[in-house]
Design an enzyme around this catalytic site. Structure first.
Site, PDB file in Angstrom:
ATOM      1  N   ILE A 622      -7.339-116.182   7.477  1.00 35.81           N
ATOM      2  CA  ILE A 622      -6.068-116.843   7.154  1.00 35.81           C
ATOM      3  C   ILE A 622      -5.493-117.474   8.335  1.00 35.81           C
ATOM      4  O   ILE A 622      -5.618-116.826   9.264  1.00 35.81           O
ATOM      5  CB  ILE A 622      -5.209-115.507   6.829  1.00 35.81           C
ATOM      6  CG1 ILE A 622      -5.774-114.828   5.359  1.00 35.81           C
ATOM      7  CG2 ILE A 622      -3.966-115.914   6.615  1.00 35.81           C
ATOM      8  CD1 ILE A 622      -6.019-115.686   4.131  1.00 35.81           C
ATOM      9  N   PRO A 625      -0.622-116.873   8.156  1.00 40.06           N
ATOM     10  CA  PRO A 625      -0.310-115.713   7.313  1.00 40.06           C
ATOM     11  C   PRO A 625       0.995-115.623   6.565  1.00 40.06           C
ATOM     12  O   PRO A 625       1.130-115.452   5.148  1.00 40.06           O
ATOM     13  CB  PRO A 625      -0.205-114.467   8.400  1.00 40.06           C
ATOM     14  CG  PRO A 625      -0.871-115.088   9.439  1.00 40.06           C
ATOM     15  CD  PRO A 625      -0.807-116.505   9.637  1.00 40.06           C
ATOM     16  N   LYS A 626       2.172-116.585   7.201  1.00 42.85           N
ATOM     17  CA  LYS A 626       3.309-116.550   6.466  1.00 42.85           C
ATOM     18  C   LYS A 626       3.256-117.359   5.308  1.00 42.85           C
ATOM     19  O   LYS A 626       4.004-117.071   4.259  1.00 42.85           O
ATOM     20  CB  LYS A 626       4.295-116.999   7.708  1.00 42.85           C
ATOM     21  CG  LYS A 626       5.870-116.669   7.104  1.00 42.85           C
ATOM     22  CD  LYS A 626       6.657-117.089   8.285  1.00 42.85           C
ATOM     23  CE  LYS A 626       8.242-117.097   7.936  1.00 42.85           C
ATOM     24  NZ  LYS A 626       9.130-117.574   9.026  1.00 42.85           N
ATOM     25  N   LYS A 694     -11.792-119.345   2.441  1.00 43.31           N
ATOM     26  CA  LYS A 694     -12.305-119.558   1.288  1.00 43.31           C
ATOM     27  C   LYS A 694     -11.397-120.168   0.108  1.00 43.31           C
ATOM     28  O   LYS A 694     -11.967-120.380  -0.758  1.00 43.31           O
ATOM     29  CB  LYS A 694     -12.917-118.181   0.750  1.00 43.31           C
ATOM     30  CG  LYS A 694     -14.004-117.601   1.604  1.00 43.31           C
ATOM     31  CD  LYS A 694     -14.892-116.617   0.981  1.00 43.31           C
ATOM     32  CE  LYS A 694     -14.152-115.066   0.549  1.00 43.31           C
ATOM     33  NZ  LYS A 694     -15.166-114.315  -0.022  1.00 43.31           N
ATOM     34  N   GLY A 695     -10.278-120.533   0.679  1.00 43.53           N
ATOM     35  CA  GLY A 695      -9.397-121.270  -0.143  1.00 43.53           C
ATOM     36  C   GLY A 695      -8.729-120.274  -0.938  1.00 43.53           C
ATOM     37  O   GLY A 695      -8.924-119.044  -1.173  1.00 43.53           O
ATOM     38  N   GLY A 697      -4.974-120.955  -2.609  1.00 44.40           N
ATOM     39  CA  GLY A 697      -3.924-121.330  -3.308  1.00 44.40           C
ATOM     40  C   GLY A 697      -4.382-121.324  -4.859  1.00 44.40           C
ATOM     41  O   GLY A 697      -3.314-120.925  -5.735  1.00 44.40           O
ATOM     42  N   GLU A 698      -5.465-121.248  -5.296  1.00 47.15           N
ATOM     43  CA  GLU A 698      -5.889-121.094  -6.774  1.00 47.15           C
ATOM     44  C   GLU A 698      -6.054-119.499  -7.235  1.00 47.15           C
ATOM     45  O   GLU A 698      -5.417-119.055  -8.032  1.00 47.15           O
ATOM     46  CB  GLU A 698      -6.926-121.893  -7.013  1.00 47.15           C
ATOM     47  CG  GLU A 698      -7.086-123.255  -6.779  1.00 47.15           C
ATOM     48  CD  GLU A 698      -6.322-124.098  -7.417  1.00 47.15           C
ATOM     49  OE1 GLU A 698      -5.674-123.760  -8.256  1.00 47.15           O
ATOM     50  OE2 GLU A 698      -6.604-125.658  -7.347  1.00 47.15           O
TER      51      GLU A 698
END
Lengths: 731, 326
Positions: A622, A625-626, A694-695, A697-698
């Site tokens: 990450i 983090p925020k 690893k992404g 948002g999805e």
């Protein structure tokens, strides 16, 4: 990851562009000040299928300030060359004002250009279009499906036959529209053969190639600018007809043209998550081991393009089972073309699979988490590849503990508070780790500040901030000495800002460029007899806060500023690049989550209110983090909408969308968003990309809807196999 | 937007004069401006009445309450007299729209707001209310949100207001000023059912202006409240709603006022439910039996059949809620 100390990466930074946004200085596409701009207003077809027989523009043209009314009868013919480097689905894209055919309700049939928006809007209402209307087909069940895409392994029939328990379930998912806050808008300006476009897009490079092929001008003649995007969720992943219409209008009136779609026009002027019907047959033995899964699914597409999405992946790899079959059909209808929407594919498949698995667990009397654990695969059974990282078991364990899963009653309708039935549900989520080729340019100035340029977008996840963090650490600068510039096709190219690939792809290119610049500075220092670092091994030099020094001996070193000025260098620069995913993967790479939801259902009135959502994510490293927490919250809100509210309603008599506004197309409001919590498992994925991400948002949206649906069952004992779940299904 | 002229009225006489000449009154503008943008409304003249002195809160001699037509929804909802005497009005207002809209929209305008029927609001669709004789696209179209009571072949659109449901239950009176002077009409007579003329929505005469809404004195103690049922928890029009006011003394219901929203072409007074309650002793069984007749005469459409049952449940729930307070 770089040998540099990680000070910015992993720190809970606020958005570096936050002040610009809250003070209104961040410019969105309709807000750019372009001298001499005039206004375009689209006229939309009021039939669902047929031909235009006449267009009477005389009243519109009589309005003072109207410069042109452009339609198929007078529009210049556009080349519309093939565009292979695009997100356009297979088929023939909609060609604006090139023929008299109406393919869907709301299709652009004319555009009015006027010196003011108000005159343009009024004139647009005076354009009289006559049609030869035909009856459109917009119902999924009434269309003729295309030939299926098929997949199979093992023997599904025998797997089902051998099963102790069989389920045969059909699910329906409503069409959803992205409905980001910012409306789609374009400003187009020609200077000779050079076109500049300010556009709401998640991919400036994509819009650039599309406009270059539509108008058949060299790629270099088109510049697309999009520094800020007010939410996208996928609706900006391709260049839509209105962007072409704006450029066409600007060419006709020989002035810069601004075109802003209305909220209503976005419902047919851009894409949507298609409506689905999805049948899933499951077989399992008494201990809950899956013996077979048979997926038959279909969704709508337009009559002119075949849209597909990655909906098959979870069905092949989420659970261990030797027998799987899939048949995936698109159904061409008289609608406009769909587009990816947050969690595209898995957000649909996971609702179906995770609801069915929950049903299986209930049938067998096995805890839903235990049932999932029993079907956890050791490798990706669709490819035979090992997992890069897969920590779904940890997601379950941490989630169960943090959520208080042990307080859930296995029996539905067991917990009641006054009029409300309380239930808990959970689901797994998965989204593959996408990476694409990306480039970035890095320039370190002699004053110890750096500028990073890359054509990426920021639709909200915080690209400016996270790329700044990566660059700051790789260069050894403080965050405030790094400026990231994005959203301009003049900058080095990037993949689309979608599919959760920006951090992995653009971030790796930025990392590469910054590493190169830092290494050059280090080499310069160790070869420079006047440098305190002269003769030191390059690997022993680190940079912190703009100062190069020997690792373990901070006193021995000097600043970038000292080094560059002594060497009479104004700057150091480098191009960074990342090749994207290799042609043949050696690992199966996905981000995962376990999502938990608690709902209250009014036992009499059928109203569902979400009380708590918890997501536990295995998303690799990450960076920010925020922002990651914000992303997770956004995904949960999207999931609440998908589960309980969002539903585009089409009137099948004429193909009209009957709720094309935000009073009738419901998205969650604050009151619908309860106590949300996101936990990211600490770690990284070394196989995925140089940053180990690893992404996310999805994947944060995947699994939310089924967790809520399963909680509704736990609360009420009712299985609603349809999204959204509304009161009438629970009365 | 159709071009229009805009004038500001300095006093009521000036406003009514302009209204008589064909001007449309505008105050908060939260419904009219939207509809003008969609070209559903095409007034040639707007008469801005927001400067008129119609902001009173006066307790009448008999103990009723007069609320000026230009009092905003948020002011009315927050007013101590409204909250203490008629909680059902406060609650209905607070469950309406959004805070921003409630700060702009007025009580007079709220009553006069037009339907949310999406076909009415789409000028390319057939709508007898917008264009008499063109037909009703909603009857055979997407009609989950539409009315089940008071409908006709011509129109099935609901009246969208929440506070109007409370006004209907309380037998509010509406004070009007017109070219021929002042008059008062019962709120229940102000809004018209569609019949064959859904374009005629109210009983106002040409140029008439609402000056105040009066809530009459009712037998005390009066317990009242509003329940709004909707998909999302805020900022949505009602699927169903119920306004209930009860006067209970000596363990017997002396007076019951019940009206429903989200289901009628006008705010729907439930007289049969009231009759079933009057003179009875409160009990869960009574609430259930009385509510059974809530949707009497309903004519549901393809997508809103569930409202028949939901209305009954909504009324029963709200009878119990208010009854438990009484």
């Amino acid at each position: 990851m770089s040998p540099q100390p990680q000070a910015a990466v992993g720190a809970p930074l606020s958005r570096v562009d936050g002040r610009l946004k809250v003070t209104g200085r961040a410019k969105y596409s309709a807000e750019h000040e372009v001298a001499g701009v005039v206004h375009a207003v689209m006229v939309d077809a009021s039939i669902g299928r047929g031909r235009i027989t006449s267009i009477d523009t005389s009243d519109a043209e009589a309005q003072r300030g109207v410069l042109a009314v452009i339609h198929h009868g007078n529009a210049p013919k556009l080349p519309y060359k093939d565009n292979k480097a695009s997100n356009n689905p297979p088929g023939a894209r909609l060609r604006v004002f090139q023929d008299d055919k109406v393919r869907f309700h709301g299709q652009p049939v004319a555009v009015v250009v006027a010196t003011s928006l108000e005159v343009g809007q009024h004139a647009a209402s005076l354009v009289k279009v006559r049609y030869d209307a035909e009856h459109p087909t917009t119902e999924l069940s009434k269309g003729e499906p295309d030939k299926p895409t098929e997949y199979s392994r093992g023997d599904v029939d025998s797997g089902l036959r051998k099963a102790d328990v069989r389920l045969d379930l059909t699910y329906r998912l409503a069409r959803n529209h992205h409905n980001a806050m910012e409306l789609h808008a374009t400003i187009a300006r020609w200077k000779g053969d050079k076109l500049t476009v300010w556009d709401k897009t998640q991919w400036v490079v994509g819009t650039q190639t599309e406009l270059s092929t539509v108008f058949d001008v060299p790629l270099k003649s088109v510049r697309v600018i999009s520094p800020f995007v007010g939410g996208g969720f996928g609706s900006g992943l391709r260049c839509w007809p209105h962007t072409v219409a704006a450029a066409l209008a600007a060419r006709v009136v020989k002035r810069p043209v601004k075109l802003v779609l209305t909220r209503k026009q976005q419902f047919f002027g851009t894409g949507f998550r298609p409506e689905y019907e999805y049948r899933l047959r499951l077989g399992a033995d008494r201990r809950g081991r899956l013996t077979a899964m048979a997926h038959e699914l279909e969704h709508e597409t337009s009559s002119y393009e075949t849209f597909t999405e990655g909906v098959l992946d979870p069905g092949r790899m989420l659970y261990s089972t030797s027998n799987v079959s899939q048949a995936y059909r698109t159904v061409p209808l008289d609608v406009n073309t769909p587009i990816w929407m947050r969690g595209p594919g898995p957000a649909t498949a996971s609702y179906v699979i995770e609801s069915a698995v929950d049903e299986l667990a209930d049938r067998l009397g096995i805890d839903p988490i235990e049932l999932r654990q029993r079907n956890e695969p050791d490798e990706d059974e669709s490819s035979g590849l090992p997992w890069s990282t897969r920590r779904l078991r940890e997601c379950y364990t941490v989630g169960a503990r943090e959520f208080g899963w042990e307080r859930r009653s296995a029996k539905p309708r067991a917990r009641r508070e006054g009029d409300w039935l309380i239930g808990m549900g959970m689901a797994a989520g998965v989204y593959h780790t996408a990476r694409g080729a990306a480039e970035a340019h890095v320039r370190l100035a002699a004053d110890g500040t750096a500028i990073v340029e890359t054509a990426a977008s920021d639709m909200g996840p915080g690209t400016y901030t996270s790329q700044t963090q990566v660059a700051a650490d790789a260069l050894g600068l403080t965050v405030r000495n790094v400026t990231v510039r994005i959203g301009d096709s003049l900058f080095p190219p990037t993949p689309p800002h979608g599919g959760s690939q920006t951090m992995a792809s653009v971030g790796s290119a930025v990392l590469d460029g910054c590493d190169k610049v830092r290494r050059r500075a280090v080499e310069l220092a160790i070869e420079d007899e006047d440098s305190p670092l002269h003769g030191v091994n390059a690997e022993d030099v680190v940079v912190r806060s703009g100062r190069l020094h020997v690792k373990g001996d901070p006193a021995r070193g000097e600043t970038y500023r000292q080094l560059l000025s002594r060497n009479d260098l104004g700057h150091l620069e480098a191009d960074g690049s990342y090749a994207g995913a290799p042609g043949t993967e050696r690992h199966s790479m996905h981000a995962y989550n376990a999502t938990f939801a608690e709902v209250a259902v009014d036992a009499t009135l059928g109203l569902v209110r979400v009380r708590r959502v918890l997501g536990v994510y295995d998303a690799g490293r990450i960076i920010s983090p925020k922002l990651a927490e914000s992303q997770a919250f956004g995904g949960m809100v999207g999931g609440i909408g998908q589960a309980l509210l969002e539903h585009t309603a089409t009137d099948h008599r004429d193909g009209r969308i009957a709720n094309a506004n935000l009073a009738d197309y419901l998205v969650p409001v604050h009151a619908d968003v309860p106590d949300l919590k996101a936990i990211y498992l600490d770690g990284e994925d070394r196989e995925a990309d140089p940053l180990g991400v690893k992404g996310l948002g999805e994947v944060v949206m995947v699994g939310v809807a089924p967790a809520i649906a399963n909680a509704v069952f736990n609360a009420t004992g009712r299985r609603v196999r349809q999204l959204p779940i509304t009161a009438e299904a629970l009365l | 937007m159709h071009p229009f002229t805009y004038t500001q009225a300095n006093d009521a006489r000036e406003a009514v004069g302009a209204g008589r000449r064909g001007g449309r009154y505008i105050a908060g503008g939260t419904t009219l401006v939207d509809l003008m943008r969609e070209t559903v409304e095409r007034p040639d003249t707007l008469v801005d009445i927001s400067r008129l002195p119609l902001r009173e809160f006066n307790v009448t001699k008999r103990g009723g309450l007069r609320i000026g037509a230009l009092v905003t929804m948020s002011e009315a909802a927050a007013h101590s007299k409204v909250r203490s005497l008629f909680p059902v009005v406060s609650e209905a207002l607070e469950l309406s729209a959004s805070a921003q809209l409630r700060n702009m929209a007025t009580i007079g305008g709220n009553i006069m707001q037009r339907t949310r029927c999406t076909y009415f609001r789409d000028v390319t669709a057939d709508c007898n209310k917008r264009e008499p004789g063109s037909g009703c696209a909603a009857r055979g179209g997407v009609n989950r949100a539409h009315a089940i009571l008071g409908t006709s072949e011509s129109c099935v659109a609901t009246h969208p207001s929440d506070v109007a449901v409370a006004f209907a239950a309380l037998d509010a009176q509406v004070h009007l000023l017109g070219p021929d002077g002042e008059r008062t009409v019962p709120f229940l007579d102000l809004l018209l059912r569609p019949g064959n003329t859904p374009n005629r929505e109210h009983a106002l005469r040409h140029g008439e202006l609402i000056t105040a809404v009066e809530l009459p004195a009712l037998p005390r103690p009066l317990k009242s409240g509003y329940l709004k049922v909707r998909d999302r928890q805020s900022y949505e029009f009602a699927l169903t709603s119920a306004a209930v006011a009860l006067n209970v003394s000596g363990g017997v219901i002396r007076e019951a006022r019940v009206a429903a929203g989200g289901v009628g072409t006008v705010p729907w007074r439930l007289r049969a439910v009231e009759r079933a309650l009057a003179g009875e002793r409160p009990s869960d069984r009574l609430w259930s039996e009385a509510a059974a007749g809530s949707a009497e005469g309903a004519r549901p459409l393809k997508h809103n059949r569930f409202k028949v049952d939901l209305l009954r449940r909504t009324v029963e729930r709200q009878l119990r809620t208010v009854g438990d307070m009484a």
